[in-house]
Motif scaffolding. Sequence first.
Motif, PDB file in Angstrom:
ATOM      1  N   ASN A   4      10.487   6.507  25.320  1.00 39.17           N
ATOM      2  CA  ASN A   4       9.056   6.544  24.993  1.00 39.17           C
ATOM      3  C   ASN A   4       8.824   6.865  23.528  1.00 39.17           C
ATOM      4  O   ASN A   4       9.561   7.622  22.924  1.00 39.17           O
ATOM      5  N   SER A   5       7.698   6.320  22.945  1.00 43.23           N
ATOM      6  CA  SER A   5       7.418   6.626  21.549  1.00 43.23           C
ATOM      7  C   SER A   5       6.521   7.859  21.410  1.00 43.23           C
ATOM      8  O   SER A   5       6.501   8.513  20.390  1.00 43.23           O
ATOM      9  N   THR A   6       5.736   8.202  22.469  1.00 41.18           N
ATOM     10  CA  THR A   6       4.919   9.420  22.400  1.00 41.18           C
ATOM     11  C   THR A   6       5.836  10.636  22.524  1.00 41.18           C
ATOM     12  O   THR A   6       6.871  10.569  23.176  1.00 41.18           O
ATOM     13  N   PRO A   7       5.412  11.754  21.902  1.00 38.70           N
ATOM     14  CA  PRO A   7       6.282  12.940  21.970  1.00 38.70           C
ATOM     15  C   PRO A   7       6.526  13.332  23.430  1.00 38.70           C
ATOM     16  O   PRO A   7       5.587  13.504  24.196  1.00 38.70           O
ATOM     17  N   PRO A   8       7.770  13.436  23.837  1.00 44.07           N
ATOM     18  CA  PRO A   8       8.060  13.705  25.240  1.00 44.07           C
ATOM     19  C   PRO A   8       7.765  15.156  25.611  1.00 44.07           C
ATOM     20  O   PRO A   8       7.870  16.048  24.789  1.00 44.07           O
ATOM     21  N   THR A   9       7.346  15.336  26.839  1.00 40.12           N
ATOM     22  CA  THR A   9       7.198  16.700  27.348  1.00 40.12           C
ATOM     23  C   THR A   9       7.909  16.753  28.697  1.00 40.12           C
ATOM     24  O   THR A   9       8.293  15.727  29.238  1.00 40.12           O
ATOM     25  N   ILE A  10       8.046  17.955  29.208  1.00 40.10           N
ATOM     26  CA  ILE A  10       8.699  18.092  30.506  1.00 40.10           C
ATOM     27  C   ILE A  10       7.624  17.988  31.602  1.00 40.10           C
ATOM     28  O   ILE A  10       6.674  18.768  31.606  1.00 40.10           O
ATOM     29  N   PRO A  11       7.766  17.035  32.529  1.00 41.41           N
ATOM     30  CA  PRO A  11       6.766  16.887  33.601  1.00 41.41           C
ATOM     31  C   PRO A  11       6.593  18.181  34.399  1.00 41.41           C
ATOM     32  O   PRO A  11       7.551  18.926  34.596  1.00 41.41           O
ATOM     33  N   ARG A  12       5.358  18.414  34.870  1.00 44.74           N
ATOM     34  CA  ARG A  12       5.025  19.677  35.538  1.00 44.74           C
ATOM     35  C   ARG A  12       5.826  19.923  36.815  1.00 44.74           C
ATOM     36  O   ARG A  12       6.073  21.064  37.200  1.00 44.74           O
ATOM     37  N   GLU A  13       6.236  18.831  37.449  1.00 48.24           N
ATOM     38  CA  GLU A  13       6.944  19.025  38.723  1.00 48.24           C
ATOM     39  C   GLU A  13       8.394  19.502  38.512  1.00 48.24           C
ATOM     40  O   GLU A  13       9.094  19.835  39.455  1.00 48.24           O
ATOM     41  N   ILE A  14       8.827  19.525  37.270  1.00 48.91           N
ATOM     42  CA  ILE A  14      10.185  20.013  36.999  1.00 48.91           C
ATOM     43  C   ILE A  14      10.130  21.530  36.846  1.00 48.91           C
ATOM     44  O   ILE A  14       9.518  22.053  35.917  1.00 48.91           O
ATOM     45  N   GLY A 358      18.064  18.867  28.424  1.00 51.01           N
ATOM     46  CA  GLY A 358      16.824  19.042  27.668  1.00 51.01           C
ATOM     47  C   GLY A 358      16.705  18.010  26.555  1.00 51.01           C
ATOM     48  O   GLY A 358      15.641  17.389  26.360  1.00 51.01           O
ATOM     49  N   LEU A 359      17.804  17.795  25.833  1.00 47.55           N
ATOM     50  CA  LEU A 359      17.794  16.825  24.727  1.00 47.55           C
ATOM     51  C   LEU A 359      17.435  15.440  25.245  1.00 47.55           C
ATOM     52  O   LEU A 359      16.616  14.722  24.654  1.00 47.55           O
ATOM     53  N   GLU A 360      18.083  15.057  26.321  1.00 48.84           N
ATOM     54  CA  GLU A 360      17.890  13.714  26.868  1.00 48.84           C
ATOM     55  C   GLU A 360      16.432  13.487  27.291  1.00 48.84           C
ATOM     56  O   GLU A 360      15.836  12.449  26.999  1.00 48.84           O
ATOM     57  N   VAL A 361      15.850  14.484  27.929  1.00 50.79           N
ATOM     58  CA  VAL A 361      14.503  14.287  28.491  1.00 50.79           C
ATOM     59  C   VAL A 361      13.424  14.446  27.418  1.00 50.79           C
ATOM     60  O   VAL A 361      12.455  13.701  27.391  1.00 50.79           O
ATOM     61  N   ALA A 362      13.610  15.402  26.496  1.00 53.73           N
ATOM     62  CA  ALA A 362      12.504  15.652  25.556  1.00 53.73           C
ATOM     63  C   ALA A 362      12.960  16.228  24.211  1.00 53.73           C
ATOM     64  O   ALA A 362      12.193  16.954  23.566  1.00 53.73           O
ATOM     65  N   GLY A 363      14.171  15.944  23.783  1.00 52.65           N
ATOM     66  CA  GLY A 363      14.606  16.383  22.449  1.00 52.65           C
ATOM     67  C   GLY A 363      14.486  17.890  22.268  1.00 52.65           C
ATOM     68  O   GLY A 363      14.782  18.666  23.181  1.00 52.65           O
ATOM     69  N   GLU A 364      14.016  18.288  21.086  1.00 55.51           N
ATOM     70  CA  GLU A 364      13.896  19.726  20.782  1.00 55.51           C
ATOM     71  C   GLU A 364      13.058  20.449  21.834  1.00 55.51           C
ATOM     72  O   GLU A 364      13.385  21.554  22.279  1.00 55.51           O
ATOM     73  N   GLU A 365      11.948  19.811  22.238  1.00 53.08           N
ATOM     74  CA  GLU A 365      11.058  20.418  23.230  1.00 53.08           C
ATOM     75  C   GLU A 365      11.795  20.660  24.553  1.00 53.08           C
ATOM     76  O   GLU A 365      11.610  21.674  25.221  1.00 53.08           O
ATOM     77  N   GLY A 366      12.656  19.711  24.885  1.00 46.53           N
ATOM     78  CA  GLY A 366      13.420  19.837  26.128  1.00 46.53           C
ATOM     79  C   GLY A 366      14.394  21.003  26.066  1.00 46.53           C
ATOM     80  O   GLY A 366      14.570  21.734  27.049  1.00 46.53           O
ATOM     81  N   VAL A 367      15.042  21.184  24.921  1.00 42.16           N
ATOM     82  CA  VAL A 367      15.984  22.307  24.791  1.00 42.16           C
ATOM     83  C   VAL A 367      15.212  23.626  24.864  1.00 42.16           C
ATOM     84  O   VAL A 367      15.637  24.582  25.514  1.00 42.16           O
TER      85      VAL A 367
END
Length: 413
Positions: A4-14, A358-367
């Motif tokens: 995705n090109s939008t900044p990724p976030t972690i979905p709420r259900e996770i 974390g990196l795979e799903v949302a980069g820095e935000e994921g970590v």
Amino acid sequence: MNGNSTPPTIPREILSLKDLEAKCLETMAPMVRDYLYDGAEEGHTIRENLEVWDRWLVIPRMMRDTSNVNLTPRTHQFNQSWSLPLGIAPSAMQQLAHPSGEKATAAAARSMNIPFGLSTFSNYTIEEVKDAGRDSVVGLQMYLLEGRRDLNIELMRRAEAAGYKAIVLTVDSPVPGNRPGLIKSNFVMPKHMKFRNFSEDFGGPLDQAQDTQFNDDSTTVAIANDTNPDSAAARTPEQTTKSRGNQLIVDSSINWERDMTWLRENTSLEIWVKGILHPLDAEEAIAYGASGIMVSNHGGRQLDTCVSALDVLPAIVKQVNGRVPVHLDGGIRRGGDIFKALALGADFVWIGRPVWWGLEVAGEEGVRWVIQTLKREFEVVMKLMGCRHVGEIKREMMVTKSGLLSMGGSGVF
Ligand SMILES: Cc1cc2nc3c(=O)[nH]c(=O)nc-3n(C[C@H](O)[C@H](O)[C@H](O)COP(=O)(O)O)c2cc1C
Ligand SMILES: CCCCCCC(=O)C(=O)O
């Protein structure tokens, strides 16, 4: 990596690291997944690393006013105060999980005030990662390179200049472990990624695994001869053979006397030893001037059926007897795991694979999400256990299932 090109976030259900892992596996390229998950041989030690935690049961205490809990480690580590007794262990080639790789991981560590260790085989440089993670980037993990100690010295000079605190010498990998999954998936680092700590375009140490384990050519013979301890230990570091043109090869002749002495003579940084599983090796490390010990089986990636770090931790803590800090990694996936490692005497714990999820799903935000989740879970466990600070975590708060049965009717039970 998430496309995705939008900044990724972690979905709420996770909600847990387990959920995040499942999400990560939806998008992770099969070759990267194989590298990340691959354990030595049949994966017994990987499974052991995950199962060992549930063999310990906790016995909570009640009514102890845990409205405010302090999660900071008992003592400073690397002369710094951290928000949690948790750090990010070195893992190679993090660009496989996200283009920002180690820079994203270091930035997340910084934002949560936990330490980060950089692998020799990173995709960003010592300086770039330090810049991203500042005070959180404390350690440069080191593999001693065969015939290229000049490169090790250069890395140490750069780490010193950049303000790292420690060299983390990995001692459990004189050769890559037998990793059949990696061979089957024909793992190679993609061409556009580089081992950017080196100015030359080197091939990686895992090419070595493919050569030593599955080829039947003359190179194999040369490496096999190199592992002969009689010939290897007698050589000086500079005399170790530079086997192949542009390939970095880990020195299989590493030994306590020669190499700890060599390191102490060649760096002003603290030397930590990673990969200890035997109390007598902890003793060797201290005798040769280690500032700290990391009890670890390399995430089950090196020697299959070897013990889990948690199982040997008490014996190592007893041997070390407070002379240096004792850290642990391997299989930490829940806040309760941090609690259990501390109850058995660890000063600090580190995580490897969850960072990649974390990196795979949302980069820095994921970590950052991974660290926040472990922090939140650890805090809840502390409150439910009746511990107001890390110093109140005690060995007596845990029992094994078999230990519990034998306690029936004895002592306070
Ligand atoms: C993909 C990957 C790469 C790794 N690379 C290194 C490395 O370059 N140097 C090192 O000392 N350990 C390396 N490790 C081992 C970790 O530092 C750590 O010991 C291990 O991952 C902890 O176990 P865990 O993944 O179950 O948390 C690597 C681990 C993984 C999963
Ligand atoms: C001699 C082992 C080289 C492995 C390099 C990366 C690593 O530590 C790992 O994949 O695990």
